[in-house]
Design a protein around this motif. Sequence first.
Motif, PDB file in Angstrom:
ATOM      1  N   GLN A 251      72.344  33.273  11.602  1.00 32.12           N
ATOM      2  CA  GLN A 251      73.203  34.412  11.914  1.00 32.12           C
ATOM      3  C   GLN A 251      73.723  34.313  13.342  1.00 32.12           C
ATOM      4  O   GLN A 251      74.905  34.577  13.612  1.00 32.12           O
ATOM      5  N   TYR A 252      72.854  33.941  14.272  1.00 31.51           N
ATOM      6  CA  TYR A 252      73.271  33.801  15.667  1.00 31.51           C
ATOM      7  C   TYR A 252      74.240  32.631  15.823  1.00 31.51           C
ATOM      8  O   TYR A 252      75.158  32.684  16.638  1.00 31.51           O
TER       9      TYR A 252
ATOM     10  N   ALA B  84      69.201  42.490  21.094  1.00 34.73           N
ATOM     11  CA  ALA B  84      70.223  43.522  21.319  1.00 34.73           C
ATOM     12  C   ALA B  84      71.627  42.946  21.136  1.00 34.73           C
ATOM     13  O   ALA B  84      72.512  43.604  20.575  1.00 34.73           O
ATOM     14  N   LEU B  85      71.846  41.720  21.596  1.00 37.67           N
ATOM     15  CA  LEU B  85      73.134  41.076  21.396  1.00 37.67           C
ATOM     16  C   LEU B  85      73.430  40.893  19.914  1.00 37.67           C
ATOM     17  O   LEU B  85      74.541  41.147  19.445  1.00 37.67           O
ATOM     18  N   GLY B  86      72.417  40.448  19.173  1.00 39.10           N
ATOM     19  CA  GLY B  86      72.624  40.152  17.763  1.00 39.10           C
ATOM     20  C   GLY B  86      72.942  41.377  16.932  1.00 39.10           C
ATOM     21  O   GLY B  86      73.888  41.369  16.131  1.00 39.10           O
ATOM     22  N   ILE B  87      72.166  42.447  17.114  1.00 36.60           N
ATOM     23  CA  ILE B  87      72.338  43.616  16.247  1.00 36.60           C
ATOM     24  C   ILE B  87      73.637  44.372  16.543  1.00 36.60           C
ATOM     25  O   ILE B  87      74.082  45.174  15.723  1.00 36.60           O
TER      26      ILE B  87
ATOM     27  N   VAL C 285      76.990  40.991  15.675  1.00 33.37           N
ATOM     28  CA  VAL C 285      77.236  40.528  14.307  1.00 33.37           C
ATOM     29  C   VAL C 285      78.116  41.514  13.528  1.00 33.37           C
ATOM     30  O   VAL C 285      79.161  41.134  12.992  1.00 33.37           O
ATOM     31  N   PRO C 286      77.747  42.796  13.453  1.00 30.12           N
ATOM     32  CA  PRO C 286      78.635  43.712  12.717  1.00 30.12           C
ATOM     33  C   PRO C 286      79.926  44.043  13.469  1.00 30.12           C
ATOM     34  O   PRO C 286      80.942  44.328  12.835  1.00 30.12           O
TER      35      PRO C 286
ATOM     36  N   TYR D 100      68.912  40.344   5.395  1.00 28.04           N
ATOM     37  CA  TYR D 100      69.766  39.195   5.688  1.00 28.04           C
ATOM     38  C   TYR D 100      70.701  38.885   4.521  1.00 28.04           C
ATOM     39  O   TYR D 100      71.884  38.587   4.720  1.00 28.04           O
ATOM     40  N   LEU D 101      70.165  38.948   3.296  1.00 24.56           N
ATOM     41  CA  LEU D 101      71.012  38.697   2.134  1.00 24.56           C
ATOM     42  C   LEU D 101      72.134  39.726   2.034  1.00 24.56           C
ATOM     43  O   LEU D 101      73.284  39.382   1.741  1.00 24.56           O
ATOM     44  N   PHE D 102      71.806  40.980   2.297  1.00 24.03           N
ATOM     45  CA  PHE D 102      72.817  42.038   2.234  1.00 24.03           C
ATOM     46  C   PHE D 102      73.891  41.830   3.300  1.00 24.03           C
ATOM     47  O   PHE D 102      75.091  41.941   3.017  1.00 24.03           O
ATOM     48  N   VAL D 103      73.471  41.531   4.519  1.00 20.30           N
ATOM     49  CA  VAL D 103      74.433  41.372   5.613  1.00 20.30           C
ATOM     50  C   VAL D 103      75.330  40.159   5.372  1.00 20.30           C
ATOM     51  O   VAL D 103      76.561  40.238   5.533  1.00 20.30           O
TER      52      VAL D 103
END
Length: 419
Positions: A84-85, A209-212, A215-216, A329-332
């Motif tokens: 994801q990152y 914090a960067l990731g959450i 990503v969206p 993770y699957l949902f995102v």
Amino acid sequence: MFKVKDLLLSPETFEDPIFRTHLRCFRWYGYVASKDQKRPWLSLLRCTVFTASIWLSCALMLARVFRGYENLNDGATSWATAVQYFTVSIATLNAYVQRERVISLLRVAFEDIQNLMFVADNREMDLLVATQVYTRTITLILWVPSVIAGLIAYSDCLYRTLFLPKSVFNMPAVRRGEEQPILLFQLFPFRELCDNFVIGFLGPWYAIALGITTVPLWHTFITCLMKYVNLKLQILNKRVEEMDITRLNPNLVLERLSASELTYWRLQLFKEFVEEQRRLRKFIQELQYLICVPVMADFIIFSVLMCFLFFALTAGVPSKMDYFFMFIYLFVMAGILWIYHWHATLIVECHDELSLAYFSCGWYNFELSLQRMLVFVMMHAQRPMRMRALLVDLNLRTFIDIVRGAYSYFNLLRSSHLN
């Protein structure tokens, strides 16, 4: 090389009804800046630090997962996080390199929406409000799972730091298997550096914090741009079907116009519709250039990772926490792929309705010369409009193929594992 003044948006742009939330976040991260800021160059410099931080976090996570894991489920969640990152690192770097294109798209969209709000009738305003509500809902749907996953990791870190400190900073015991590392430490290859509070504790906090947030944020921002195009096509279809020449000149009285005058104003209306369609094609082309590389990366990486997560759910012995994170993770990942392919499909379908709108505009009441002109306008409207990510068409059929492919690879892995 761009200049700072080329990347500044007017303060009013940050109040745009569709992009307001995303632009305020982008200003915080430094991807955009306002003309009323005292030091806009400092904000844009912050973007460089932010992009480098994402890539550093990604590199550390990949270094950790390449060292391997004894437990398949720990490895699955760590791989999913690292990937994801990696994908968001590609997206943020792409946005950083193409900031001029992003600013240009935002300026065009903002100016267009302002003009629309000035001349729109009640039905068009309803479409605009519905688009605003829709984009906020999509943003919320994708943001909530990311925030929940991050808060769980933070809660685990805080609880065990306060009440079980030996399991947090006692890395020799963790390596011997006597203690379980907190969720944050499973993602980074710090080992003995975990005794350093700044590197081993605050570093992972900052990275999560960067990731959450990132990503969206990026994916829903692109969704807003695509939904804006869909809104413009809906309004264009409506105006074509109405064929209201008083939009060009409110002082016109239809009953007093001769046949030649009616033909003249309808011809002007045709020209305006064709020009609007041309502007939308240009906007879509610029948007396609912006997203083609990161969406192609998502297409390749997420399809493989979804297959791997399904395999980890069936082949391993996941805990309740592992189940939760894997499903998140699957949902995102499925949600990210879906929003691109679904909204590209909406754009194509809405554009395909344009010819039908011309056919429904009462053409049989026009002069013969205008009817002939309408044939050419309809032929122009029938030119296919589609979005691509390098080698991949963005549509629902491609999304279904991705899901089918991931499931097929999962069955292949599972049968090989059972044998």
